[in-house]
Design a protein around this motif. Structure first.
Motif, PDB file in Angstrom:
ATOM      1  N   UNK A 103     112.826  54.929 -43.591  1.00 15.58           N
ATOM      2  CA  UNK A 103     112.425  53.818 -44.455  1.00 15.58           C
ATOM      3  C   UNK A 103     111.368  54.295 -45.439  1.00 15.58           C
ATOM      4  N   UNK A 104     111.663  54.137 -46.725  1.00 14.87           N
ATOM      5  CA  UNK A 104     110.751  54.572 -47.765  1.00 14.87           C
ATOM      6  C   UNK A 104     110.005  53.403 -48.419  1.00 14.87           C
ATOM      7  N   UNK A 157     114.571  49.940 -48.201  1.00 12.90           N
ATOM      8  CA  UNK A 157     115.129  51.069 -48.947  1.00 12.90           C
ATOM      9  C   UNK A 157     114.944  52.359 -48.137  1.00 12.90           C
ATOM     10  N   UNK A 158     116.038  53.075 -47.882  1.00 13.58           N
ATOM     11  CA  UNK A 158     116.026  54.267 -47.042  1.00 13.58           C
ATOM     12  C   UNK A 158     116.489  55.494 -47.816  1.00 13.58           C
ATOM     13  N   UNK A 159     116.162  56.660 -47.251  1.00 11.50           N
ATOM     14  CA  UNK A 159     116.724  57.931 -47.681  1.00 11.50           C
ATOM     15  C   UNK A 159     117.163  58.706 -46.444  1.00 11.50           C
ATOM     16  N   UNK A 160     118.244  59.480 -46.581  1.00 12.08           N
ATOM     17  CA  UNK A 160     118.639  60.408 -45.530  1.00 12.08           C
ATOM     18  C   UNK A 160     117.911  61.725 -45.760  1.00 12.08           C
ATOM     19  N   UNK A 186     108.125  47.020 -54.895  1.00 11.14           N
ATOM     20  CA  UNK A 186     108.418  48.086 -53.936  1.00 11.14           C
ATOM     21  C   UNK A 186     107.123  48.509 -53.246  1.00 11.14           C
ATOM     22  N   UNK A 187     107.017  48.198 -51.961  1.00 13.40           N
ATOM     23  CA  UNK A 187     105.837  48.570 -51.178  1.00 13.40           C
ATOM     24  C   UNK A 187     106.145  49.880 -50.456  1.00 13.40           C
ATOM     25  N   UNK A 188     105.457  50.977 -50.771  1.00 15.21           N
ATOM     26  CA  UNK A 188     105.769  52.264 -50.139  1.00 15.21           C
ATOM     27  C   UNK A 188     105.321  52.304 -48.684  1.00 15.21           C
ATOM     28  N   UNK A 189     106.073  52.987 -47.852  1.00 18.94           N
ATOM     29  CA  UNK A 189     105.681  53.237 -46.476  1.00 18.94           C
ATOM     30  C   UNK A 189     104.906  54.555 -46.406  1.00 18.94           C
ATOM     31  N   UNK A 212      98.076  58.534 -55.668  1.00 15.80           N
ATOM     32  CA  UNK A 212      98.961  57.406 -55.476  1.00 15.80           C
ATOM     33  C   UNK A 212     100.301  57.840 -54.901  1.00 15.80           C
ATOM     34  N   UNK A 213     101.041  56.865 -54.398  1.00 14.07           N
ATOM     35  CA  UNK A 213     102.364  57.122 -53.841  1.00 14.07           C
ATOM     36  C   UNK A 213     103.413  57.221 -54.953  1.00 14.07           C
TER      37      UNK A 213
END
Length: 220
Positions: A182-183, A151-154, A102-105, A124-125
């Motif tokens: 986009x997370x 991977x998204x969140x509303x 999982x690469x964080x944005x 860190x993220x």
């Protein structure tokens, strides 16, 4: 027949020679080790990476408080896994049976506290699990290109437009717009480019030490 010869002048001369060698060797090692440290830090920043990562390179010369004919220069990084990965051009793959990394944005908040194998550290993220807990909702996924998963969140944007907040009923009622953000980008593996040449730096500064020691001995 027992013959005893006392040569105090020679003993004094040998002590002086040993002292000269100790001074030359130790000072050459201290200077060379520090220059090698700066060289390694420049490799990091020259590759476009942060000064913070560059500063993880540290150095020390032993013995620390006296001179020696056989000093030792020691250089290490406080981020050995990162440095080693970019020195080898390593491929990072998921562990513990997971399919993706999982690469964080930039939208992912920083966490105040993270727990690693060697103990808790700050910064860190957030991880995907921490993001879901913080926003009180599950991530949802969409297929991306080249085998990636998005991977998204509303969420709703913060009032100061810096970051995001949970899309609570109260915020939505007040007219805050809910949008999918986009997370994380999930990838099956990450190939790190080879950015550092540690072996060349080691050889270069080993040669420099020999030259510096010879120069200092010639000046004594």
């Amino acid at each position: 027949m027992l013959i005893s010869i006392d040569l105090p002048g020679i003993r004094d001369a040998l002590r002086d020679v040993e002292a000269d060698i100790s001074v030359a060797a130790t000072e050459a090692m201290r200077g060379t080790t520090h220059k090698a440290l700066l060289d390694l830090r420049r490799q990091v920043t020259g590759a476009g990476m942060s000064q913070r990562l560059a500063n993880t390179w540290r150095d020390r010369v032993y013995p620390e408080k006296r001179r020696s004919m056989t000093p030792t220069g020691y250089i290490w990084s406080n981020a050995p896994a990162i440095i080693d990965g970019f020195a080898r051009g390593a491929t990072i793959v998921p562990r513990n049976g997971k399919r993706y990394l999982a690469i964080p944005t930039d939208a992912v908040p920083n966490t105040r506290r993270r727990v690693f194998d060697d103990g808790p550290k700050r910064g860190g993220k957030m991880t995907p699990a921490e993001v879901e807990h913080s926003f009180n909702q599950d991530l949802f996924y969409r297929r991306g290109k080249r085998g990636r998963v998005l991977a998204f969140l509303n969420v709703v944007r913060a009032k100061n437009r810096r970051g995001f907040r949970s899309a609570t009923k109260g915020r939505v009622t007040k007219g805050r717009e809910v949008e999918p953000i986009l997370m994380f980008v999930l990838v099956p593996a990450v190939r790190l480019p080879k950015l550092f040449d540690l072996d060349a730096a080691v050889q270069r500064w080993a040669d420099n030490y020999a030259a510096e020691f010879a120069r200092r001995m010639g000046a004594t």
